[in-house]
Design a protein around this motif. Structure first.
Motif, PDB file in Angstrom:
ATOM      1  N   UNK A 256       0.833  -1.199   0.000  1.00 31.22           N
ATOM      2  CA  UNK A 256       0.000   0.000   0.000  1.00 31.22           C
ATOM      3  C   UNK A 256       0.867   1.249   0.000  1.00 31.22           C
ATOM      4  N   UNK A 257       1.891   1.276   0.845  1.00 24.96           N
ATOM      5  CA  UNK A 257       2.775   2.446   0.910  1.00 24.96           C
ATOM      6  C   UNK A 257       3.409   2.734  -0.450  1.00 24.96           C
ATOM      7  N   UNK A 258       3.759   1.676  -1.171  1.00 22.73           N
ATOM      8  CA  UNK A 258       4.410   1.855  -2.471  1.00 22.73           C
ATOM      9  C   UNK A 258       3.480   2.493  -3.493  1.00 22.73           C
ATOM     10  N   UNK A 259       2.186   2.350  -3.313  1.00 25.32           N
ATOM     11  CA  UNK A 259       1.203   2.854  -4.275  1.00 25.32           C
ATOM     12  C   UNK A 259       0.755   4.282  -3.970  1.00 25.32           C
ATOM     13  N   UNK A 260       0.969   4.735  -2.744  1.00 29.88           N
ATOM     14  CA  UNK A 260       0.368   5.997  -2.288  1.00 29.88           C
ATOM     15  C   UNK A 260       1.232   7.219  -2.605  1.00 29.88           C
ATOM     16  N   UNK A 261       0.569   8.367  -2.716  1.00 28.00           N
ATOM     17  CA  UNK A 261       1.271   9.634  -2.892  1.00 28.00           C
ATOM     18  C   UNK A 261       2.048  10.023  -1.645  1.00 28.00           C
ATOM     19  N   UNK A 262       1.532   9.629  -0.480  1.00 27.46           N
ATOM     20  CA  UNK A 262       2.222   9.947   0.770  1.00 27.46           C
ATOM     21  C   UNK A 262       1.783   8.984   1.864  1.00 27.46           C
TER      22      UNK A 262
END
Length: 284
Positions: A256-262
């Protein structure tokens, strides 16, 4: 300069458990204050959750006022308008497929917990430590606890919205590839936590729910809706990918972190003030 309409045609769509909720499924006050300010300035707010609407309403009785748009629930299996109490755009799994995958899961793992969401609530055979705890904690969520072979007779409308397997991480990890090998052409599989494996009809995800929500908004207003999604688990990936902006709390899984803007603060603190601050700085 701030105006009354800073966030017009922008919607925050958030996962609940591990994202909008803090520990113990309690909403941090910081989240409520931030959303109240966001909506007062023209923004929209709703949920994108794996929960069914009945236990959302119990956890958040104020959902009818808090959600200014229909919520994406049961991993996109339907939208729920809390202001009217109406279920919208339901996507059901075929009865034969539900019974087949439940029976095969029980064959693979005799102690795995199995429940399926129907219009009445959860249907389960009651087997498994996790399911037993759920039934003891919220018996009204389980109007039908009976053998899998009897499920169809108690759901004559043939509406099956989401099938959930409950157990420890190692057990769910071991049976998942066998289930995908047999049913991967008919179901989408996603974990919503270490003890949850969730199945919906193929192509039905929180991401497809976001697309439905955006079409509904454009039909109603003639304007495009900008979606800001927030989530923390595997079942949020499709929603985060379908959104215009994506955020997650510090406790989110790495995918999830890899996909998010921040990546924002831990969910226990309340991430919504940081979401709104990001929009103020970079998006308006």
């Amino acid at each position: 300069m701030k105006t009354d309409k800073d966030f017009e045609h922008i919607a925050i769509v958030t996962d609940l458990d591990g994202t909008f909720f803090g520990p113990g499924a309690q909403v941090p006050d910081a989240n409520l204050r931030a959303i109240a300010d966001f909506c007062a300035r023209g923004g929209h707010f709703t949920y994108g959750t794996g929960r069914m609407h009945k236990n959302i309403a119990r956890a958040l009785p104020e959902s009818g006022k808090l959600c200014t748009l229909p919520a994406v629930v049961c991993n996109g299996s339907y939208l729920m308008d809390f202001s009217t109490g109406k279920r919208m755009y339901p996507v059901s799994m075929p009865t034969a497929d539900v019974l087949a995958v439940a029976a095969y899961a029980r064959e693979l793992a005799p102690d795995v917990g199995i429940r399926v969401v129907t219009p009445d609530g959860f249907m389960s055979d009651g087997i498994g430590v996790d399911i037993a705890r759920e039934i003891a904690r919220n018996p009204l969520d389980f109007p039908h606890v009976l053998p899998i072979c009897e499920w169809a007779a108690h759901n004559p409308a043939e509406q099956w919205f989401k099938l959930v397997l409950r157990g420890d991480f190692e057990l769910l990890t071991s049976i998942r590839p066998h289930l995908i090998a047999r049913f991967g052409d008919r179901f989408d599989f996603a974990a919503s936590g270490s003890r949850f494996l969730e199945l919906t009809v193929k192509g039905c995800t929180k991401g497809s729910g976001i697309q439905t929500l955006k079409r509904l908004y454009q039909d109603r207003t003639g304007r495009e809706l900008t979606v800001v999604a927030c989530g923390d688990q595997e079942n949020d990936l499709a929603m985060l990918g379908a959104a215009d902006l994506a955020f997650c709390p510090e406790n989110a899984i790495d995918e999830v972190k890899a996909l998010c803007n921040a990546t924002l603060c831990h969910h226990a603190k309340g991430i919504m003030p940081e979401v709104v601050a990001y929009l103020e700085q970079y998006y308006i």
